[in-house]
Enzyme design. Structure first.
Site, PDB file in Angstrom:
ATOM      1  N   TYR A 231      -9.554  -7.235  12.838  1.00  0.00           N
ATOM      2  CA  TYR A 231      -8.562  -6.140  12.132  1.00  0.00           C
ATOM      3  C   TYR A 231      -8.693  -6.838  10.505  1.00  0.00           C
ATOM      4  CZ  TYR A 231      -5.115  -4.027   8.751  1.00  0.00           C
ATOM      5  OH  TYR A 231      -4.619  -3.575   7.687  1.00  0.00           O
TER       6      TYR A 231
ATOM      7  N   LYS B 171     -17.735  27.614 -30.569  1.00  0.00           N
ATOM      8  CA  LYS B 171     -17.673  27.007 -29.112  1.00  0.00           C
ATOM      9  C   LYS B 171     -17.190  27.445 -27.583  1.00  0.00           C
ATOM     10  CE  LYS B 171     -20.467  24.438 -28.049  1.00  0.00           C
ATOM     11  NZ  LYS B 171     -20.595  22.651 -28.092  1.00  0.00           N
TER      12      LYS B 171
ATOM     13  N   SER C 109     -14.161  24.330 -27.791  1.00  0.00           N
ATOM     14  CA  SER C 109     -14.379  23.061 -29.114  1.00  0.00           C
ATOM     15  C   SER C 109     -13.052  22.751 -30.574  1.00  0.00           C
ATOM     16  CB  SER C 109     -15.580  22.761 -29.594  1.00  0.00           C
ATOM     17  OG  SER C 109     -14.989  21.301 -31.216  1.00  0.00           O
TER      18      SER C 109
ATOM     19  N   THR D 188     -39.613  25.414 -11.056  1.00  0.00           N
ATOM     20  CA  THR D 188     -39.912  23.825 -10.479  1.00  0.00           C
ATOM     21  C   THR D 188     -40.292  22.780 -11.555  1.00  0.00           C
ATOM     22  OG1 THR D 188     -42.568  24.392  -9.988  1.00  0.00           O
ATOM     23  CG2 THR D 188     -41.259  24.594  -7.443  1.00  0.00           C
ATOM     24  N   HIS D 189     -39.790  21.417 -11.397  1.00  0.00           N
ATOM     25  CA  HIS D 189     -40.404  20.964 -12.790  1.00  0.00           C
ATOM     26  C   HIS D 189     -39.226  21.273 -13.998  1.00  0.00           C
ATOM     27  CE1 HIS D 189     -42.666  18.941 -10.299  1.00  0.00           C
ATOM     28  NE2 HIS D 189     -42.891  19.925  -9.648  1.00  0.00           N
TER      29      HIS D 189
ATOM     30  N   GLN E 299      -6.621  -2.262   4.671  1.00  0.00           N
ATOM     31  CA  GLN E 299      -6.467  -1.555   3.211  1.00  0.00           C
ATOM     32  C   GLN E 299      -7.440  -0.581   2.587  1.00  0.00           C
ATOM     33  OE1 GLN E 299      -2.294  -2.851   3.291  1.00  0.00           O
ATOM     34  NE2 GLN E 299      -2.528  -3.063   0.942  1.00  0.00           N
TER      35      GLN E 299
ATOM     36  N   ASN F  32     -17.486  26.255 -24.024  1.00  0.00           N
ATOM     37  CA  ASN F  32     -17.887  24.903 -22.761  1.00  0.00           C
ATOM     38  C   ASN F  32     -18.216  25.052 -21.331  1.00  0.00           C
ATOM     39  OD1 ASN F  32     -19.115  23.996 -25.099  1.00  0.00           O
ATOM     40  ND2 ASN F  32     -17.993  22.632 -25.227  1.00  0.00           N
TER      41      ASN F  32
ATOM     42  N   ASN G 183      -1.869  -2.637  13.124  1.00  0.00           N
ATOM     43  CA  ASN G 183      -3.759  -2.148  12.980  1.00  0.00           C
ATOM     44  C   ASN G 183      -3.723  -0.844  14.815  1.00  0.00           C
ATOM     45  OD1 ASN G 183      -3.316  -4.525  12.007  1.00  0.00           O
ATOM     46  ND2 ASN G 183      -4.875  -5.946  14.008  1.00  0.00           N
TER      47      ASN G 183
ATOM     48  N   LYS H 140      -8.246   3.293   1.907  1.00  0.00           N
ATOM     49  CA  LYS H 140      -7.498   4.478   1.422  1.00  0.00           C
ATOM     50  C   LYS H 140      -7.402   5.248   0.575  1.00  0.00           C
ATOM     51  CE  LYS H 140      -4.620   2.789   4.355  1.00  0.00           C
ATOM     52  NZ  LYS H 140      -5.136   1.760   5.309  1.00  0.00           N
TER      53      LYS H 140
ATOM     54  N   GLU I 148     -19.488  21.477 -15.365  1.00  0.00           N
ATOM     55  CA  GLU I 148     -19.486  19.924 -15.691  1.00  0.00           C
ATOM     56  C   GLU I 148     -18.096  19.105 -15.111  1.00  0.00           C
ATOM     57  OE1 GLU I 148     -20.714  19.710 -20.583  1.00  0.00           O
ATOM     58  OE2 GLU I 148     -18.751  20.993 -20.081  1.00  0.00           O
TER      59      GLU I 148
ATOM     60  N   SER J 281       0.354  -0.947   0.128  1.00  0.00           N
ATOM     61  CA  SER J 281       0.307   0.276   0.362  1.00  0.00           C
ATOM     62  C   SER J 281       0.714   1.305  -0.057  1.00  0.00           C
ATOM     63  CB  SER J 281      -0.843   0.117   1.409  1.00  0.00           C
ATOM     64  OG  SER J 281       0.182  -0.085   2.031  1.00  0.00           O
TER      65      SER J 281
HETATM   66  N1  ARG Z   1      -1.244  -1.100   5.290  1.00  0.00           N
HETATM   67  C1  ARG Z   1      -2.502  -1.572   6.334  1.00  0.00           C
HETATM   68  C2  ARG Z   1      -3.385  -0.899   5.929  1.00  0.00           C
HETATM   69  O1  ARG Z   1      -3.626   0.118   5.514  1.00  0.00           O
HETATM   70  C3  ARG Z   1      -1.654  -1.695   8.087  1.00  0.00           C
HETATM   71  C4  ARG Z   1      -2.046  -2.621   8.671  1.00  0.00           C
HETATM   72  C5  ARG Z   1      -1.758  -3.878   8.103  1.00  0.00           C
HETATM   73  N2  ARG Z   1      -1.855  -4.745   9.299  1.00  0.00           N
HETATM   74  C6  ARG Z   1      -1.508  -5.826   9.375  1.00  0.00           C
HETATM   75  N3  ARG Z   1      -1.710  -6.419  10.346  1.00  0.00           N
HETATM   76  N4  ARG Z   1      -1.435  -6.090   7.915  1.00  0.00           N
HETATM   77  O2  ARG Z   1      -4.586  -1.353   6.417  1.00  0.00           O
END
Ligand code: ARG
Length: 474
Positions: A332, A298, A292, A164-165, A337, A300, A119, A340, A305, A33
């Site tokens: 957990y 044009k 355009s 409205t509408h 993961q 735009n 965790n 994120k 948008e 990650s």
């Molecule tokens: N990269 C992991 C996450 O975003 C961190 C926690 C990982 N924990 C583990 N026991 N593998 O969740």
């Protein structure tokens, strides 16, 4: 992102003790990650420093060890900021990249992870990151509210049809329309604030699932990291299993952000419509429109948008996050993961959208003659006519019917309501000929006839603008 050559050997993983074979490269690439969570580095380092200070306080680290750890982390931070840090996919994530690098710099670094798990570490990092992001988002929201209010000061007295509408309904002043969005965005501010309150709780000390046998001082860490209430008291999670496994605080943020995005999308849609030749109420500045590649004429409204379009991914991130969580057993699971990228994408999209919209609004110019022409449609005052009959004692349902008849008659005769003759008014009944004059009154007077709180009479709108001027000052 640079790779660290020093650390791509077998057995290098910090959890490698019980493994005899190397991780597959495919697995490494699949599970890493660090390519997206490296942006948590500042919060990860802050969390580590707070944790280390607490370890010193409870006697796990001595002063020299703490100094070495703090120094190492400060150097790593400086390297990352300078772009010189070698991130390694083999070290999976931001947490292990930083910790492994620290251990290379000081052997005392090997004590840092005492009583801590990734965790509770990742939950802490994300909460720290989110607190800043929420505050930044709120400031940008205020920016859009201010841009709307400035616009209201420039052009707020312009009258235009309210719809409205998507059908012409009743006249409103532009300020009333703009203030409507200021109100919506203010509720968004409140939702983000509510979310902040629940994000502002420290999970560190929850360990992997069940805390630690070591006497960790959670309150100390929470205070160090600014997880405190208004009175400076530490705020810490009450259940270690809950703390490492739930991401409801992310869902709340994604949900508040999705609502912001939906509000902005609607706003953008108004401006897209208004800038079309069919409405022609406004022109958006060249800086926020594009041409355009084929049609030379044009211009735009692409910025608007995209504001509308990007709301789709923000809504998608919320749905994706809910689906991610729904089947997870306690506690957990690595699935988490996946939270994120949803979170970062929403935060980035929100920042971009809010910034563009605030700037774009400042470039909008109102086509006053076009608005005046559209709002001069006498049908917009049909309800005023019915109200006038009510004042003379006619039951509203009957009044509605008589005015409806007059509208139908004018349509049949192919002329505007204002051109009906006295005898034609008489013919639809209800005494309309006695009140039809209000169609010829200045529209401002009609607006001021709507006296109640919340309606677009001149005084109320001016008062609302004054109120928001004060509220948005700081
Ligand atoms: N990269 C992991 C996450 O975003 C961190 C926690 C990982 N924990 C583990 N026991 N593998 O969740």
């Amino acid at each position: 992102m640079k790779k660290n050559k020093k650390n791509q050997k077998k057995g290098e993983a910090l959890w490698g003790g019980r493994f005899l074979e190397e991780t597959s490269r495919l697995m490494r690439d699949f599970s890493q990650s660090v390519l997206f969570d490296a942006r948590l580095y500042e919060h990860d380092i802050r969390g580590s420093i707070a944790h280390a200070r607490m370890l010193k306080k409870i006697g796990v680290l001595n002063a020299k060890e703490l100094r070495a750890i703090e120094k190492g982390l400060a150097e790593i931070r400086a390297e990352i900021v300078a772009g010189d840090f070698c991130w390694s996919l083999d070290r999976e994530d931001v947490h292990m990249n930083i910790e492994a690098e620290l251990i290379l710099r000081t052997p005392h670094g090997a004590k840092l992870h005492t009583g801590r798990s990734r965790n509770d570490q990742v939950a802490t990092d994300v909460r720290l990151w989110m607190k800043e992001e929420i505050v930044a988002g709120q400031a940008l929201l205020r920016g859009v509210q201010r841009a709307l209010l400035d616009w209201a000061y420039r052009d707020g007295t312009v009258l235009l049809p309210g719809y409205t509408h998507m059908q012409r309904a009743q006249p409103v002043c532009l300020a009333h329309h703009l203030l409507a969005y200021i109100e919506m965005l203010d509720r968004d501010m409140g939702r983000l604030q509510d979310c902040f309150e629940r994000v502002n709780v420290c999970p560190l000390g929850s360990g992997a699932i069940a805390g630690s046998t070591l006497p960790l001082d959670r309150a100390f860490v929470a205070k160090e990291l600014g997880f405190i209430d208004r009175n400076g008291r530490p705020r810490i999670t009450a259940n270690s299993m809950d703390a490492v496994s739930d991401r409801d605080f992310i869902v709340e943020y994604l949900s508040a952000a999705a609502l912001v995005a939906v509000h902005l999308s609607r706003m953008a849609e108004d401006y897209i419509l208004w800038s079309s030749a069919e409405f022609n109420f406004i022109r958006i500045g060249d800086a926020f429109t594009t041409g355009s590649s084929l049609m030379p004429q044009k211009k735009n409204p692409d910025a608007a948008e995209l504001v509308r379009g990007k709301s789709g991914r923000v809504v998608g991130n919320l749905v994706g996050m809910l689906v991610l969580l729904k089947g997870l057993p306690m506690t957990y699971n690595r699935d988490l993961q996946e939270d994120k990228e949803r979170l970062f994408d929403t935060a980035d999209t929100l920042r971009g959208t809010l910034s563009v919209l605030a700037e774009m609004i400042q470039t909008i110019r109102v086509n006053r003659p076009a608005c005046a022409l559209a709002v001069s449609d006498p049908l917009l005052l049909a309800t005023d006519l019915a109200d006038a009959l009510v004042r003379r004692g006619v039951p509203f349902r009957d009044a509605h019917h008589h005015v409806g008849k007059a509208v139908a008659l004018a349509e049949q005769l192919g002329k505007p309501l204002t051109d009906l003759t006295d005898s034609e008014w008489e013919s639809v009944g209800g005494g309309l000929s006695g009140v039809s004059d209000i169609l010829n009154e200045p529209l401002e007077k009609r607006m001021d006839a709507r006296k109640m709180y919340g309606a677009p009479n001149g005084n109320a709108v001016r008062a609302a603008m004054k109120y928001w001027t004060k509220r948005l000052k700081d």
